[in-house]
Design a protein around this motif. Sequence first.
Motif, short mmCIF file in Angstrom:
data_model
loop_
_atom_site.label_atom_id
_atom_site.label_comp_id
_atom_site.label_asym_id
_atom_site.label_seq_id
_atom_site.Cartn_x
_atom_site.Cartn_y
_atom_site.Cartn_z
N ARG A 1 0.84 -1.19 0.00
CA ARG A 1 0.00 0.00 0.00
C ARG A 1 0.88 1.24 0.00
O ARG A 1 1.96 1.25 0.56
CB ARG A 1 -0.91 0.00 1.22
N PRO A 2 0.41 2.30 -0.62
CA PRO A 2 1.16 3.56 -0.56
C PRO A 2 1.23 4.04 0.89
O PRO A 2 0.41 3.64 1.73
CB PRO A 2 0.35 4.52 -1.43
N ARG A 3 2.23 4.86 1.18
CA ARG A 3 2.41 5.38 2.54
C ARG A 3 2.48 6.90 2.50
O ARG A 3 2.89 7.49 1.52
CB ARG A 3 3.68 4.81 3.16
N ASP A 4 2.10 7.49 3.63
CA ASP A 4 2.21 8.94 3.74
C ASP A 4 3.62 9.33 4.17
O ASP A 4 4.49 8.47 4.33
CB ASP A 4 1.13 9.50 4.69
N ARG A 5 3.85 10.59 4.37
CA ARG A 5 5.16 11.13 4.73
C ARG A 5 5.72 10.49 6.00
O ARG A 5 6.92 10.34 6.14
CB ARG A 5 4.99 12.64 4.91
N LEU A 6 4.84 10.11 6.94
CA LEU A 6 5.27 9.52 8.20
C LEU A 6 5.27 8.00 8.16
O LEU A 6 5.42 7.35 9.18
CB LEU A 6 4.39 10.03 9.35
N GLY A 7 5.07 7.43 6.97
CA GLY A 7 5.14 5.99 6.81
C GLY A 7 3.85 5.25 7.12
O GLY A 7 3.84 4.02 7.11
N ARG A 8 2.77 5.98 7.38
CA ARG A 8 1.50 5.31 7.66
C ARG A 8 0.88 4.82 6.35
O ARG A 8 0.90 5.54 5.34
CB ARG A 8 0.54 6.27 8.35
N PRO A 9 0.34 3.58 6.36
CA PRO A 9 -0.27 3.04 5.14
C PRO A 9 -1.50 3.84 4.73
O PRO A 9 -2.29 4.28 5.57
CB PRO A 9 -0.66 1.62 5.51
N LEU A 10 -1.64 4.02 3.44
CA LEU A 10 -2.80 4.68 2.84
C LEU A 10 -3.60 3.62 2.08
O LEU A 10 -3.07 2.54 1.78
CB LEU A 10 -2.33 5.78 1.87
N PRO A 11 -4.83 3.92 1.74
CA PRO A 11 -5.62 2.94 0.96
C PRO A 11 -4.97 2.68 -0.40
O PRO A 11 -4.33 3.55 -0.97
CB PRO A 11 -6.97 3.63 0.79
N HIS A 12 -5.16 1.46 -0.89
CA HIS A 12 -4.70 1.14 -2.25
C HIS A 12 -5.24 2.19 -3.20
O HIS A 12 -6.38 2.61 -3.08
CB HIS A 12 -5.17 -0.25 -2.68
N GLY A 13 -4.42 2.62 -4.12
CA GLY A 13 -4.84 3.61 -5.11
C GLY A 13 -4.62 5.05 -4.69
O GLY A 13 -4.68 5.94 -5.52
N ALA A 14 -4.38 5.28 -3.41
CA ALA A 14 -4.11 6.64 -2.95
C ALA A 14 -2.71 7.04 -3.39
O ALA A 14 -1.85 6.20 -3.63
CB ALA A 14 -4.23 6.73 -1.43
N GLU A 15 -2.49 8.33 -3.48
CA GLU A 15 -1.16 8.80 -3.85
C GLU A 15 -0.35 9.02 -2.59
O GLU A 15 -0.71 9.81 -1.73
CB GLU A 15 -1.25 10.10 -4.65
N GLY A 16 0.72 8.29 -2.47
CA GLY A 16 1.61 8.44 -1.32
C GLY A 16 2.95 8.98 -1.75
O GLY A 16 3.10 9.46 -2.88
N VAL A 17 3.89 8.93 -0.86
CA VAL A 17 5.25 9.36 -1.18
C VAL A 17 6.00 8.16 -1.75
O VAL A 17 5.63 7.01 -1.50
CB VAL A 17 5.98 9.92 0.06
N PRO A 18 7.06 8.40 -2.53
CA PRO A 18 7.82 7.27 -3.07
C PRO A 18 8.33 6.37 -1.95
O PRO A 18 8.77 6.83 -0.90
CB PRO A 18 8.98 7.95 -3.80
N ARG A 19 8.24 5.07 -2.18
CA ARG A 19 8.63 4.08 -1.18
C ARG A 19 9.99 3.50 -1.49
O ARG A 19 10.43 3.48 -2.63
CB ARG A 19 7.62 2.93 -1.17
N ILE A 20 10.61 2.97 -0.45
CA ILE A 20 11.83 2.19 -0.61
C ILE A 20 11.36 0.77 -0.89
O ILE A 20 10.65 0.18 -0.07
CB ILE A 20 12.69 2.24 0.68
N PRO A 21 11.71 0.20 -2.03
CA PRO A 21 11.23 -1.16 -2.34
C PRO A 21 11.70 -2.17 -1.29
O PRO A 21 12.79 -2.05 -0.73
CB PRO A 21 11.87 -1.47 -3.70
N ASP A 22 10.86 -3.17 -1.03
CA ASP A 22 11.18 -4.20 -0.04
C ASP A 22 12.46 -4.94 -0.38
O ASP A 22 13.15 -5.43 0.50
CB ASP A 22 10.03 -5.22 0.08
N ASP A 23 12.78 -5.03 -1.66
CA ASP A 23 13.98 -5.76 -2.08
C ASP A 23 15.16 -4.83 -2.38
O ASP A 23 16.14 -5.25 -3.00
CB ASP A 23 13.67 -6.64 -3.29
N ALA A 24 15.09 -3.59 -1.91
CA ALA A 24 16.18 -2.64 -2.16
C ALA A 24 17.47 -3.11 -1.50
O ALA A 24 17.45 -3.71 -0.43
CB ALA A 24 15.81 -1.26 -1.61
#
Length: 167
Positions: free
Chosen positions: A24-47
Amino acid sequence: MDAEGAAGSAARDRDPSGRAQNQRPRDRLGRPLPHGAEGVPRIPDDAVFTPQEGLARAQELLDDGYAFHAHEVLEAVWKAAPESEREMWRGLAQVAVGLTHAQRGNAEGAARLLRRGADRISDYGAGAPHGVDVLGVAAAGREAAAAVEGAPGAAVDPARIRLRRAG
Protein backbone atom coordinates in the motif's frame (compact mmCIF):
# COMPACT_ATOMS: atom_id res chain seq x y z
CA MET A 1 -9.55 -17.07 12.99
CA ASP A 2 -12.92 -15.58 12.12
CA ALA A 3 -14.17 -15.12 8.55
CA GLU A 4 -13.20 -11.46 8.53
CA GLY A 5 -9.64 -12.26 9.65
CA ALA A 6 -9.34 -14.98 7.02
CA ALA A 7 -10.62 -12.65 4.33
CA GLY A 8 -8.24 -9.92 5.46
CA SER A 9 -5.22 -12.20 5.35
CA ALA A 10 -6.22 -13.58 1.95
CA ALA A 11 -6.33 -10.03 0.60
CA ARG A 12 -2.84 -9.15 1.84
CA ASP A 13 -0.11 -8.38 -0.65
CA ARG A 14 2.29 -11.29 -1.03
CA ASP A 15 5.65 -11.77 -2.68
CA PRO A 16 6.21 -14.67 -5.12
CA SER A 17 7.08 -17.01 -2.23
CA GLY A 18 3.81 -16.19 -0.45
CA ARG A 19 5.42 -14.03 2.22
CA ALA A 20 3.19 -11.17 3.40
CA GLN A 21 4.09 -7.71 2.14
CA ASN A 22 2.45 -4.36 2.39
CA GLN A 23 2.53 -2.65 -0.97
CA ARG A 24 0.00 0.00 0.00
CA PRO A 25 1.16 3.56 -0.56
CA ARG A 26 2.41 5.38 2.54
CA ASP A 27 2.21 8.94 3.74
CA ARG A 28 5.16 11.13 4.73
CA LEU A 29 5.27 9.52 8.20
CA GLY A 30 5.14 5.99 6.81
CA ARG A 31 1.50 5.31 7.66
CA PRO A 32 -0.27 3.04 5.14
CA LEU A 33 -2.80 4.68 2.84
CA PRO A 34 -5.62 2.94 0.96
CA HIS A 35 -4.70 1.14 -2.25
CA GLY A 36 -4.84 3.61 -5.11
CA ALA A 37 -4.11 6.64 -2.95
CA GLU A 38 -1.16 8.80 -3.85
CA GLY A 39 1.61 8.44 -1.32
CA VAL A 40 5.25 9.36 -1.18
CA PRO A 41 7.82 7.27 -3.07
CA ARG A 42 8.63 4.08 -1.18
CA ILE A 43 11.83 2.19 -0.61
CA PRO A 44 11.23 -1.16 -2.34
CA ASP A 45 11.18 -4.20 -0.04
CA ASP A 46 13.98 -5.76 -2.08
CA ALA A 47 16.18 -2.64 -2.16
CA VAL A 48 19.89 -3.20 -1.67
CA PHE A 49 22.27 -0.43 -0.58
CA THR A 50 25.98 -0.44 0.08
CA PRO A 51 26.82 1.10 3.45
CA GLN A 52 27.90 4.36 1.79
CA GLU A 53 24.80 4.51 -0.43
CA GLY A 54 22.59 3.70 2.56
CA LEU A 55 24.16 6.37 4.74
CA ALA A 56 23.82 9.00 2.03
CA ARG A 57 20.21 8.12 1.19
CA ALA A 58 19.12 7.77 4.82
CA GLN A 59 20.70 11.15 5.64
CA GLU A 60 18.85 12.80 2.74
CA LEU A 61 15.60 11.34 4.01
CA LEU A 62 16.26 12.42 7.61
CA ASP A 63 17.18 15.92 6.42
CA ASP A 64 13.85 16.09 4.57
CA GLY A 65 11.87 14.82 7.61
CA TYR A 66 11.22 11.29 6.29
CA ALA A 67 12.38 9.27 9.31
CA PHE A 68 10.26 6.21 8.46
CA HIS A 69 11.71 6.02 4.97
CA ALA A 70 15.24 6.51 6.34
CA HIS A 71 14.53 3.53 8.60
CA GLU A 72 13.67 1.41 5.56
CA VAL A 73 17.01 2.29 3.93
CA LEU A 74 18.95 1.53 7.12
CA GLU A 75 17.05 -1.74 7.51
CA ALA A 76 18.04 -2.75 3.96
CA VAL A 77 21.71 -2.13 4.81
CA TRP A 78 21.28 -4.05 8.09
CA LYS A 79 19.90 -7.11 6.29
CA ALA A 80 22.93 -7.24 3.95
CA ALA A 81 25.60 -6.26 6.49
CA PRO A 82 28.27 -8.60 7.78
CA GLU A 83 27.52 -10.05 11.20
CA SER A 84 30.05 -7.73 12.89
CA GLU A 85 28.09 -4.64 11.75
CA ARG A 86 24.51 -5.84 11.97
CA GLU A 87 23.77 -4.50 15.44
CA MET A 88 25.05 -1.07 14.42
CA TRP A 89 22.72 -0.91 11.42
CA ARG A 90 19.87 -2.34 13.48
CA GLY A 91 20.41 0.36 16.11
CA LEU A 92 20.52 3.12 13.49
CA ALA A 93 17.24 1.81 12.05
CA GLN A 94 15.73 1.80 15.56
CA VAL A 95 16.72 5.43 16.09
CA ALA A 96 14.96 6.30 12.82
CA VAL A 97 11.85 4.36 13.90
CA GLY A 98 11.97 6.17 17.24
CA LEU A 99 11.94 9.46 15.35
CA THR A 100 8.99 8.16 13.33
CA HIS A 101 7.05 7.46 16.53
CA ALA A 102 7.88 10.96 17.78
CA GLN A 103 6.63 12.45 14.50
CA ARG A 104 3.41 10.47 14.89
CA GLY A 105 2.90 11.67 18.48
CA ASN A 106 3.71 8.38 20.23
CA ALA A 107 6.03 9.70 22.96
CA GLU A 108 6.33 6.44 24.88
CA GLY A 109 7.21 4.33 21.83
CA ALA A 110 9.54 7.05 20.55
CA ALA A 111 11.52 7.27 23.79
CA ARG A 112 11.79 3.50 24.08
CA LEU A 113 13.08 2.98 20.51
CA LEU A 114 15.37 6.01 20.56
CA ARG A 115 17.06 4.71 23.71
CA ARG A 116 17.16 1.12 22.49
CA GLY A 117 18.82 2.20 19.25
CA ALA A 118 21.25 4.49 21.10
CA ASP A 119 22.23 1.69 23.47
CA ARG A 120 22.69 -0.77 20.61
CA ILE A 121 25.08 1.48 18.64
CA SER A 122 27.10 3.02 21.50
CA ASP A 123 29.43 0.04 21.88
CA TYR A 124 30.82 0.63 18.38
CA GLY A 125 32.44 3.81 19.72
CA ALA A 126 34.41 6.46 17.89
CA GLY A 127 35.90 3.93 15.46
CA ALA A 128 32.58 2.66 14.08
CA PRO A 129 32.79 1.35 10.51
CA HIS A 130 31.97 3.42 7.43
CA GLY A 131 32.49 6.71 9.24
CA VAL A 132 29.24 6.32 11.16
CA ASP A 133 29.06 8.76 14.07
CA VAL A 134 27.49 6.31 16.49
CA LEU A 135 28.37 8.43 19.51
CA GLY A 136 26.73 11.51 17.97
CA VAL A 137 23.67 9.56 16.84
CA ALA A 138 23.35 7.92 20.27
CA ALA A 139 23.59 11.29 22.03
CA ALA A 140 21.03 12.86 19.67
CA GLY A 141 18.73 9.86 20.10
CA ARG A 142 18.87 10.07 23.88
CA GLU A 143 18.31 13.83 23.74
CA ALA A 144 15.26 13.33 21.51
CA ALA A 145 13.95 10.63 23.89
CA ALA A 146 14.23 13.01 26.84
CA ALA A 147 12.53 15.78 24.84
CA VAL A 148 9.48 13.70 23.92
CA GLU A 149 9.18 12.31 27.44
CA GLY A 150 9.38 15.79 28.92
CA ALA A 151 6.86 17.24 26.53
CA PRO A 152 4.76 14.61 24.72
CA GLY A 153 3.95 15.96 21.29
CA ALA A 154 7.15 18.00 21.21
CA ALA A 155 8.51 18.42 17.72
CA VAL A 156 11.59 16.30 17.06
CA ASP A 157 13.62 17.21 14.00
CA PRO A 158 15.04 14.13 12.24
CA ALA A 159 17.60 16.39 10.53
CA ARG A 160 19.38 16.75 13.89
CA ILE A 161 20.65 13.21 13.41
CA ARG A 162 23.99 13.25 11.56
CA LEU A 163 24.87 9.72 10.53
CA ARG A 164 28.47 10.36 9.52
CA ARG A 165 31.38 11.70 11.51
CA ALA A 166 32.39 15.22 10.50
CA GLY A 167 35.53 15.53 8.40
